[in-house]
Scaffold this motif. Structure first.
Motif, PDB file in Angstrom:
ATOM      1  N   LEU A   7      33.166  58.844  66.665  1.00  0.00           N
ATOM      2  CA  LEU A   7      32.499  58.369  65.459  1.00  0.00           C
ATOM      3  C   LEU A   7      32.206  56.878  65.560  1.00  0.00           C
ATOM      4  N   ALA A   8      33.149  56.114  66.074  1.00  0.00           N
ATOM      5  CA  ALA A   8      32.940  54.671  66.249  1.00  0.00           C
ATOM      6  C   ALA A   8      31.787  54.411  67.210  1.00  0.00           C
ATOM      7  N   GLN A   9      31.689  55.195  68.270  1.00  0.00           N
ATOM      8  CA  GLN A   9      30.587  55.022  69.215  1.00  0.00           C
ATOM      9  C   GLN A   9      29.248  55.352  68.573  1.00  0.00           C
ATOM     10  N   ILE A  10      29.212  56.414  67.805  1.00  0.00           N
ATOM     11  CA  ILE A  10      27.973  56.806  67.135  1.00  0.00           C
ATOM     12  C   ILE A  10      27.540  55.738  66.139  1.00  0.00           C
ATOM     13  N   LEU A  11      28.490  55.221  65.357  1.00  0.00           N
ATOM     14  CA  LEU A  11      28.162  54.175  64.389  1.00  0.00           C
ATOM     15  C   LEU A  11      27.682  52.904  65.082  1.00  0.00           C
ATOM     16  N   VAL A  13      26.147  52.693  68.052  1.00  0.00           N
ATOM     17  CA  VAL A  13      24.801  52.947  68.568  1.00  0.00           C
ATOM     18  C   VAL A  13      23.780  52.934  67.438  1.00  0.00           C
ATOM     19  N   CYS A  14      24.115  53.557  66.311  1.00  0.00           N
ATOM     20  CA  CYS A  14      23.197  53.557  65.164  1.00  0.00           C
ATOM     21  C   CYS A  14      22.953  52.143  64.644  1.00  0.00           C
ATOM     22  N   GLY A  15      23.995  51.341  64.584  1.00  0.00           N
ATOM     23  CA  GLY A  15      23.842  49.957  64.148  1.00  0.00           C
ATOM     24  C   GLY A  15      22.969  49.147  65.089  1.00  0.00           C
ATOM     25  N   LEU A  16      23.175  49.331  66.393  1.00  0.00           N
ATOM     26  CA  LEU A  16      22.351  48.620  67.370  1.00  0.00           C
ATOM     27  C   LEU A  16      20.896  49.062  67.309  1.00  0.00           C
ATOM     28  N   LEU A  17      20.663  50.364  67.149  1.00  0.00           N
ATOM     29  CA  LEU A  17      19.295  50.856  67.012  1.00  0.00           C
ATOM     30  C   LEU A  17      18.630  50.326  65.746  1.00  0.00           C
ATOM     31  N   LEU A  18      19.369  50.260  64.672  1.00  0.00           N
ATOM     32  CA  LEU A  18      18.828  49.725  63.421  1.00  0.00           C
ATOM     33  C   LEU A  18      18.485  48.248  63.570  1.00  0.00           C
ATOM     34  N   ALA A  19      19.368  47.491  64.200  1.00  0.00           N
ATOM     35  CA  ALA A  19      19.100  46.068  64.418  1.00  0.00           C
ATOM     36  C   ALA A  19      17.883  45.885  65.324  1.00  0.00           C
ATOM     37  N   PHE A  20      17.790  46.671  66.383  1.00  0.00           N
ATOM     38  CA  PHE A  20      16.639  46.591  67.285  1.00  0.00           C
ATOM     39  C   PHE A  20      15.346  46.921  66.551  1.00  0.00           C
ATOM     40  N   ALA A  21      15.376  47.979  65.714  1.00  0.00           N
ATOM     41  CA  ALA A  21      14.185  48.372  64.965  1.00  0.00           C
ATOM     42  C   ALA A  21      13.773  47.282  63.978  1.00  0.00           C
ATOM     43  N   GLY A  44      21.114  46.690  51.616  1.00  0.00           N
ATOM     44  CA  GLY A  44      20.408  47.900  51.199  1.00  0.00           C
ATOM     45  C   GLY A  44      20.719  49.071  52.108  1.00  0.00           C
ATOM     46  N   CYS A  45      20.692  48.821  53.412  1.00  0.00           N
ATOM     47  CA  CYS A  45      21.017  49.892  54.377  1.00  0.00           C
ATOM     48  C   CYS A  45      22.467  50.330  54.237  1.00  0.00           C
ATOM     49  N   THR A  46      23.367  49.370  54.110  1.00  0.00           N
ATOM     50  CA  THR A  46      24.790  49.691  54.019  1.00  0.00           C
ATOM     51  C   THR A  46      25.108  50.460  52.742  1.00  0.00           C
ATOM     52  N   LEU A  47      24.579  50.002  51.628  1.00  0.00           N
ATOM     53  CA  LEU A  47      24.859  50.676  50.360  1.00  0.00           C
ATOM     54  C   LEU A  47      24.222  52.063  50.296  1.00  0.00           C
TER      55      LEU A  47
END
Length: 102
Positions: A7-11, A13-21, A44-47
């Motif tokens: 789960l930590a790895q998935i989160l 990767v998702c955070g890095l993809l969001l930052a890249f986007a 906004g994304c976090t909430l």
């Protein structure tokens, strides 16, 4: 997160993809965003994600606790219909509920 390393790895990767986007979108559009804009974007994304997690958690809790069973149990409608004077148990009316009066 020691109990759930996947789960930590998935989160992560998702955070890095969001930052890249977000950075790519900002650079392609040719606009600059202030730190307040980035803060609002992150909040906004976090909430939104937190709200989705909480609502899904409530859905699973409700399902596992059996709170949904009474709403879908046909015998509950039969018992309510039997309490009404003059209503035959199991009798259906125009709205599809047993023993309901219009």
């Amino acid at each position: 997160m020691k109990r759930h390393p996947r789960l930590a790895q998935i989160l992560l990767v998702c955070g890095l993809l969001l930052a890249f986007a977000a950075v790519s979108w900002s650079r392609i559009a040719g606009t600059e965003m202030s730190w307040q804009g980035w803060l609002a974007f992150a909040l906004g994304c976090t909430l939104s994600l937190a709200l989705a997690v909480v609502l899904m958690g409530l859905l699973f809790y409700s399902s596992r606790s059996g709170a949904d069973e009474e709403a879908s149990d046909q015998s509950v409608f039969d018992r309510r219909a039997a309490r009404r004077p003059g209503a035959a148990p199991g009798a259906r009316t125009g709205d599809g509920r047993p023993g309901a009066k219009r």
